[in-house]
Scaffold this motif. Structure first.
Motif, PDB file in Angstrom:
ATOM      1  N   UNK A 131      60.313  49.002  32.391  1.00 48.02           N
ATOM      2  CA  UNK A 131      59.532  50.214  32.645  1.00 48.02           C
ATOM      3  C   UNK A 131      58.339  50.351  31.689  1.00 48.02           C
ATOM      4  N   UNK A 132      58.447  49.813  30.495  1.00 53.27           N
ATOM      5  CA  UNK A 132      57.306  49.850  29.581  1.00 53.27           C
ATOM      6  C   UNK A 132      56.130  49.071  30.167  1.00 53.27           C
ATOM      7  N   UNK A 184      52.520  50.539  31.329  1.00 49.50           N
ATOM      8  CA  UNK A 184      51.325  50.041  30.646  1.00 49.50           C
ATOM      9  C   UNK A 184      50.210  49.666  31.609  1.00 49.50           C
ATOM     10  N   UNK A 185      50.572  49.392  32.868  1.00 44.33           N
ATOM     11  CA  UNK A 185      49.568  48.948  33.836  1.00 44.33           C
ATOM     12  C   UNK A 185      49.335  49.972  34.943  1.00 44.33           C
ATOM     13  N   UNK A 186      49.777  51.179  34.742  1.00 44.22           N
ATOM     14  CA  UNK A 186      49.525  52.229  35.732  1.00 44.22           C
ATOM     15  C   UNK A 186      48.050  52.624  35.800  1.00 44.22           C
ATOM     16  N   UNK A 209      52.504  58.422  30.816  1.00 46.95           N
ATOM     17  CA  UNK A 209      51.695  57.561  31.687  1.00 46.95           C
ATOM     18  C   UNK A 209      51.703  58.084  33.120  1.00 46.95           C
ATOM     19  N   UNK A 210      52.823  58.648  33.540  1.00 41.56           N
ATOM     20  CA  UNK A 210      52.908  59.233  34.879  1.00 41.56           C
ATOM     21  C   UNK A 210      52.096  60.518  34.968  1.00 41.56           C
ATOM     22  N   UNK A 211      52.167  61.331  33.928  1.00 38.62           N
ATOM     23  CA  UNK A 211      51.387  62.573  33.906  1.00 38.62           C
ATOM     24  C   UNK A 211      49.894  62.259  34.030  1.00 38.62           C
TER      25      UNK A 211
END
Length: 333
Positions: free
Chosen positions: A177-178, A182-184, A216-218
């Motif tokens: 998941x990291x 990191x690539x989102x 990262x999702x936010x």
């Protein structure tokens, strides 16, 4: 001259397929391997045309395609990988026999990048139905590492494969998941979409593995793609509702709830606890049911010629390359 050693015509190849003469086809493929490259390419194109209409007809022949994946001609390798993508998308278990060969193409850094991309795509489609056969630590590592170094066309297929692995068995990515987070922010919309979708699926089963990457999702709630915004909102909603994690709904969801795109707005309402979001939102099954339509919309042509209907890129030429009719005034910058 002994014509029996020469490859058959593609018409003969199709006739063998129509008759179900698989032994004859196998012998023909062996002769193609000894023939000229353009003959091998023609044979693979003919088989691909059959696969596009009825992929299950080629199921008994998949193992005979493996030697073409290591052909000296990269065009042959690419055509064989594309053929396997077509088969794997519809009949993934038929492709199990060549999973090791596809994994080798993916892992070969000297391989032509389109061959690697198509190999990753085929592996992903198989992984949706048989993750245990594909999602080994080595394959998952190759997919993840490539996200940082490969060409955009390859990264899109790597991300596709990771989403497919998640849909097949979310546990296979719980320790990755990291990397997903990191690539989102990748430049390519499809990469961001597939990775946010993979993160959503993993969150459905292992929320604790995704919760530490919540920021990262936010950030993706402000993404330019409504499908990325929607998946980010959906993942955050899953975390908000999960037991054993602390992930309050971020304020940015209030903005997404009023999104013009229904895909994003519905998932933001789910994340904020609205009852009308739909039962399937926030579930692995729901993601699986909606992802193909989302990808189709993302990859749809920007415009069509008003005269002949051919797809046109935007921005693109001022006149249609097919019929020559002006495409009209350009849109706003």
């Amino acid at each position: 001259m002994d014509d029996s050693a020469s490859p058959p015509t593609t018409r003969d190849l199709r006739a063998h397929l129509d008759a179900g003469a698989f032994d004859a086809i196998r012998k023909a493929l062996e002769r193609y391997r000894r023939g000229a490259s353009d003959e091998r390419q023609a044979a693979l194109r003919a088989l691909t045309a059959v696969a596009e209409d009825d992929p299950e007809r080629l199921g008994p022949l998949v193992d005979a395609l493996e030697p073409f994946l290591v052909d000296d001609d990269r065009a042959v390798r690419l055509l064989s990988a594309k053929l396997l993508v077509t088969l794997a998308d519809v009949a993934p278990t038929d492709v199990l026999a060549v999973v090791p060969a596809l994994a080798e193409r993916l892992a070969d850094e000297s391989e032509f990048y389109y061959v690697r991309a198509r190999s990753a795509e085929a592996l992903g489609y198989v992984a949706r139905e048989a993750p245990e056969a594909v999602a080994t630590p080595d394959v998952v590592a190759d997919l993840c590492v490539g996200l940082a170094f490969d060409e955009p066309a390859v990264r899109e297929k790597l991300a596709t494969a990771l989403e497919c692995i998640a849909l097949g068995d979310p546990s296979r990515l719980r320790h990755q998941t990291e990397t997903l987070a990191a690539h989102l922010d990748d430049d390519a919309e499809l990469v961001r979409y597939h990775l946010s979708t993979a993160a959503t699926v993993v969150a459905c089963v292992h929320p604790e593995a995704v919760c530490s990457h919540r920021d990262a999702l936010v950030e993706r709630l402000g993404d330019g793609s409504p499908y990325v915004r929607g998946r980010a909102a959906e993942a955050l909603g899953v975390l908000t509702r999960a037991d054993g994690v602390s992930a309050p709904a971020p304020p940015a969801l209030e903005t997404v709830r009023d999104d013009e795109a229904a895909f994003a707005a519905t998932r933001a309402r789910f994340a904020l606890g609205d009852a009308d979001a739909g039962e399937a939102v926030g579930t692995v099954a729901g993601v699986r049911e909606t992802t193909d339509d989302a990808v189709a919309d993302i990859t749809a042509p920007d415009a069509a010629c008003p005269n002949c209907g051919v797809d046109l890129p935007d921005p693109g030429p001022p006149t249609c390359p097919n019929c020559g009719v002006p495409r009209g005034p350009p849109g706003p910058p």
